[in-house]
Structures are given as C-alpha cells and as structure tokens.
Design a protein around this motif. Sequence first.
Motif, PDB file in Angstrom:
ATOM      1  N   ALA A 353     -10.806   4.283  -6.430  1.00  0.00           N
ATOM      2  CA  ALA A 353     -10.597   5.321  -5.418  1.00  0.00           C
ATOM      3  C   ALA A 353      -9.786   4.832  -4.230  1.00  0.00           C
ATOM      4  O   ALA A 353      -9.091   5.614  -3.573  1.00  0.00           O
ATOM      5  CB  ALA A 353     -11.946   5.852  -4.938  1.00  0.00           C
ATOM      6  N   HIS A 354      -9.861   3.535  -3.932  1.00  0.00           N
ATOM      7  CA  HIS A 354      -9.146   2.986  -2.777  1.00  0.00           C
ATOM      8  C   HIS A 354      -7.827   2.316  -3.173  1.00  0.00           C
ATOM      9  O   HIS A 354      -7.277   1.542  -2.381  1.00  0.00           O
ATOM     10  CB  HIS A 354     -10.038   1.977  -2.036  1.00  0.00           C
ATOM     11  CG  HIS A 354     -11.094   2.615  -1.189  1.00  0.00           C
ATOM     12  ND1 HIS A 354     -10.909   2.880   0.153  1.00  0.00           N
ATOM     13  CD2 HIS A 354     -12.341   3.056  -1.497  1.00  0.00           C
ATOM     14  CE1 HIS A 354     -11.997   3.441   0.645  1.00  0.00           C
ATOM     15  NE2 HIS A 354     -12.888   3.561  -0.332  1.00  0.00           N
ATOM     16  N   TYR A 355      -7.317   2.621  -4.364  1.00  0.00           N
ATOM     17  CA  TYR A 355      -6.027   2.059  -4.762  1.00  0.00           C
ATOM     18  C   TYR A 355      -4.989   2.388  -3.696  1.00  0.00           C
ATOM     19  O   TYR A 355      -4.936   3.506  -3.175  1.00  0.00           O
ATOM     20  CB  TYR A 355      -5.596   2.643  -6.107  1.00  0.00           C
ATOM     21  CG  TYR A 355      -4.301   2.081  -6.648  1.00  0.00           C
ATOM     22  CD1 TYR A 355      -4.278   0.849  -7.287  1.00  0.00           C
ATOM     23  CD2 TYR A 355      -3.101   2.777  -6.514  1.00  0.00           C
ATOM     24  CE1 TYR A 355      -3.092   0.325  -7.793  1.00  0.00           C
ATOM     25  CE2 TYR A 355      -1.910   2.265  -7.015  1.00  0.00           C
ATOM     26  CZ  TYR A 355      -1.910   1.032  -7.650  1.00  0.00           C
ATOM     27  OH  TYR A 355      -0.733   0.516  -8.131  1.00  0.00           O
ATOM     28  N   CYS A 356      -4.153   1.416  -3.373  1.00  0.00           N
ATOM     29  CA  CYS A 356      -3.213   1.537  -2.257  1.00  0.00           C
ATOM     30  C   CYS A 356      -2.301   2.754  -2.411  1.00  0.00           C
ATOM     31  O   CYS A 356      -1.548   2.866  -3.390  1.00  0.00           O
ATOM     32  CB  CYS A 356      -2.374   0.269  -2.152  1.00  0.00           C
ATOM     33  SG  CYS A 356      -1.125   0.330  -0.851  1.00  0.00           S
ATOM     34  N   LEU A 357      -2.326   3.640  -1.423  1.00  0.00           N
ATOM     35  CA  LEU A 357      -1.470   4.817  -1.448  1.00  0.00           C
ATOM     36  C   LEU A 357       0.003   4.446  -1.389  1.00  0.00           C
ATOM     37  O   LEU A 357       0.857   5.153  -1.920  1.00  0.00           O
ATOM     38  CB  LEU A 357      -1.809   5.724  -0.261  1.00  0.00           C
ATOM     39  CG  LEU A 357      -2.914   6.755  -0.447  1.00  0.00           C
ATOM     40  CD1 LEU A 357      -3.245   7.411   0.883  1.00  0.00           C
ATOM     41  CD2 LEU A 357      -2.500   7.816  -1.459  1.00  0.00           C
ATOM     42  N   GLY A 358       0.301   3.334  -0.732  1.00  0.00           N
ATOM     43  CA  GLY A 358       1.685   2.932  -0.553  1.00  0.00           C
ATOM     44  C   GLY A 358       2.211   2.000  -1.626  1.00  0.00           C
ATOM     45  O   GLY A 358       3.279   1.393  -1.440  1.00  0.00           O
ATOM     46  N   ALA A 359       1.510   1.870  -2.746  1.00  0.00           N
ATOM     47  CA  ALA A 359       1.916   0.920  -3.781  1.00  0.00           C
ATOM     48  C   ALA A 359       3.322   1.210  -4.294  1.00  0.00           C
ATOM     49  O   ALA A 359       4.151   0.307  -4.433  1.00  0.00           O
ATOM     50  CB  ALA A 359       0.915   0.941  -4.939  1.00  0.00           C
ATOM     51  N   ARG A 360       3.615   2.466  -4.572  1.00  0.00           N
ATOM     52  CA  ARG A 360       4.937   2.820  -5.092  1.00  0.00           C
ATOM     53  C   ARG A 360       6.021   2.493  -4.068  1.00  0.00           C
ATOM     54  O   ARG A 360       7.080   1.945  -4.403  1.00  0.00           O
ATOM     55  CB  ARG A 360       4.986   4.303  -5.457  1.00  0.00           C
ATOM     56  CG  ARG A 360       6.286   4.721  -6.142  1.00  0.00           C
ATOM     57  CD  ARG A 360       6.312   6.236  -6.378  1.00  0.00           C
ATOM     58  NE  ARG A 360       5.140   6.689  -7.086  1.00  0.00           N
ATOM     59  CZ  ARG A 360       4.982   6.615  -8.404  1.00  0.00           C
ATOM     60  NH1 ARG A 360       5.941   6.082  -9.139  1.00  0.00           N
ATOM     61  NH2 ARG A 360       3.888   7.062  -8.977  1.00  0.00           N
ATOM     62  N   LEU A 361       5.769   2.822  -2.809  1.00  0.00           N
ATOM     63  CA  LEU A 361       6.742   2.535  -1.760  1.00  0.00           C
ATOM     64  C   LEU A 361       6.968   1.039  -1.625  1.00  0.00           C
ATOM     65  O   LEU A 361       8.117   0.582  -1.523  1.00  0.00           O
ATOM     66  CB  LEU A 361       6.261   3.115  -0.428  1.00  0.00           C
ATOM     67  CG  LEU A 361       7.139   2.830   0.797  1.00  0.00           C
ATOM     68  CD1 LEU A 361       8.547   3.368   0.587  1.00  0.00           C
ATOM     69  CD2 LEU A 361       6.508   3.423   2.055  1.00  0.00           C
ATOM     70  N   ALA A 362       5.905   0.251  -1.643  1.00  0.00           N
ATOM     71  CA  ALA A 362       6.037  -1.202  -1.508  1.00  0.00           C
ATOM     72  C   ALA A 362       6.853  -1.792  -2.648  1.00  0.00           C
ATOM     73  O   ALA A 362       7.716  -2.662  -2.425  1.00  0.00           O
ATOM     74  CB  ALA A 362       4.650  -1.842  -1.457  1.00  0.00           C
TER      75      ALA A 362
END
Length: 416
Positions: A353-362
């Motif tokens: 549930a807390h997977y990084c929201l910004g992973a794709r952007l990073a």
Amino acid sequence: MDLTDRPLFTLDPHADPAEEARRLHALGPLVPVELPGGVAAWAATDVATAQRVLGHEDLTKDPAHWPALGAGRIPDDWELIALVRGAAMLHQGGDDHRRLRLLVSSAFARAPIEALRPRITAIADELLDALSSLSPYEPIDLREHFSYPLPVRVICEVLGVPGTAVSELRDSFHRLVTPQGSGSGEADIRLAMADIQRSLTALIAGKREDPGHDLTTALIQARDDGDRLGEQELVETLFLVLIAGHETTINLITNTVHELLRNPMTVAAVRDGAHTWADVVDEGLRFSSPVRHALLRYAVKDTEIAGVRVAQGDPVVASLFAAGRDPGHHENADSFDIGRPTRRDHAAFGHGAHYCLGARLAKIEAEIALGALFGQYPDLTAASAPDPLASIPLQGFTSLPVHLHTRERPPSRRTP
C-alpha cells in the motif's frame, strides 16, 4: 523471548552498507537490531522478507501502535523522530492513508509523468551544458551540479513552487535524515522542523493568492473545499512530496553513475544496444538502493514473520539495501550486472500500500539523466573516491568528484 531481551545488531549510519548487509544476511531474514538512540526493532534483510514486511496485513505505519512512543520512551529529540511521526500519509494506515494518497496519486499517474519526458530532457541538457563553463581540467562535484538540481527542478515544477522552496530548506532536510552532531538534539531537530513548517505555510499562503494548474493548488483546493485534508495534513503532505520527490532520486542518479564509472563496459553495452538505460536503472536500484533502511512499521497484533514471533507493538524495519544484495535470490549479489535476470527483484521503492508514488518519475529522471550525461560527456571518469553519506534512512554519497574529460592538463608555461 521479547525483542529487548535478545542481542541486538547495531545499525550504524557510519558503517559500510555492503559490509552491514553481509553481516545482517548471516544473522537471518528477520534480525533484532538497535537503531540510534538505543531503540530496538526488527529488521528484514532479504528481499522476500522485506516485501512481506512492507505489505504485511498485520503491520501498520501508524505510530499510534508503537507503545514506546505513546508512553514517552522515545524522546522528542530522537534523531529519526520526523520520519516516524506526523500527519502525512507516510505515517498513516488504513482509511487515512488511502484518503491522503488519493489526493496526490493523479499527479503521479502514467500519463502525466510520461508527458514530463521532454521537460526532464530539457532540464538535463541545460544542466550538462552549464558544466561546459567549468574548468575541463579540474574535478567537479557531479552530485552538486547535476544529480541534485535535476530532480529538485522537476518536483518543484510538478508542485508549482519555486526552486527556492527546496534550496532554502536544504539544511533542514539534511538534519532530518542524517545523524545529529555532538551537542545537538531536540533543539536542533525542533529548529529544522519549525523552519520547514514556517516556509511551507508561507508558500501555501502565497499559492492561495496565486493558484495554478499544479499539485500544490490541487491540495489547497482539497483543503479549502471540504474536509478531505486538514491544514497540518496539507503542510506535511506538501513536505513529503517535496522531500521524497528529490532526495532519493539524487542518490539513485549519483549511486548509479558511481557504479558505471567503476564498470565502463556497462556503458559500452548500452551504447552498443545490448541493453538500455532502463536496465541500468533497475540494476542500480537493486545494487545500491537509495533507501538504506525503511522506517518503521508496527505490529498491530502478535504475528509470525520468517519464522520469528513479532509481538504486538514491536517496530519493524525493512533493510532495503540489504534486500537488494540478497545472496539467496541474486547470483553474485555484490556484483553490478545489468544483464542479470533478477535485476528488477528489489524493494527499493517499497511494496504494498505504501509503494512509492513517485517511482515512475524517479526511474524516468534517472534514465534520462544517465543517457544525457554519458552522451554529452562520454569520457567521464572518477576524480577520487566519494565520501559516503552517513544516514540510517538514506544510502549514497555526499559528493561525486569526476573529470568530465580525459584530456590531460596542458603543460604550464615556465619562464626559463
């Protein structure tokens, strides 16, 4: 046997992360550890256990389930307090976490993030062009001049805030993720948090007067149009997106460049078309996770993880650097190899549930940054060994000295 009755492995922010990982692996998949300040916790050390911890139904990020904090046994001057207590979604579970996450998730969906590629490329090219004005014969700090400003500028544009929103708070951010020096403590941490609160409150006030088509304006509207977001939640959500949106990406770019300079054949493999910069970024995340230890989760009831009893209220850490180097999952785990089939098997962006929201952007930022860097400066070499960053939550370097060119300095003209 209770957690505090066991021998504790000390997590030292100054320790070599790779050596620390090897020692943790030797102790098992779930290890009793001691965080700075004498705080006891469990640490997941392999990738399967780390993912289990990060997505466990009986573990929560809500610190209300940590008895030691509620009873006042965790002091306000604990150097990691800002990372475990607050009103942002990082510290929430259940419905509150879902409510807060939903408010920012649309800004980080695939379409709007993919649409940023041209802008990220333009920023990367601009920063690299600026390096040409520096002396070609002196080392430069690539972290300071490239890895740092690129994600800062990107996240500030997503939020619709000036770049000074980060630069003015740089020291305050640093104090929250690195060990406090001798003589510092509660006053130092309180000062950093007060600086952040004051600056972001002023920024929000200015944005209310001059709204735009950006995430900050959307968050303010969610606050002002109903009860979906409290005022303190607004401040802390903005803080979370701001710091999470650049701090780990800085380390991802820096760490990966450092490994590429040690493995020049990897760059050649990408240039030859055998692999892509996406492959490089995946292996960079596995091999040198920007997050060293993900803090903290708490058992809402007695549970068993990796054959170990975790008592209700026990805090649990996911040691993400160690998980990336899991020798039971990755062959030659301590080698940087962009061709390994398990390169995507890591938990550098979290899990569940807390997977990084910004992973794709990073990942997009890192892919563009690496391609632009080695495209414009193909002879890039290390100038000296970088100094490691001393931190529990983060893993990286304080600087990355490089030579942009391999040309030797011209001989000095001496008067006979």
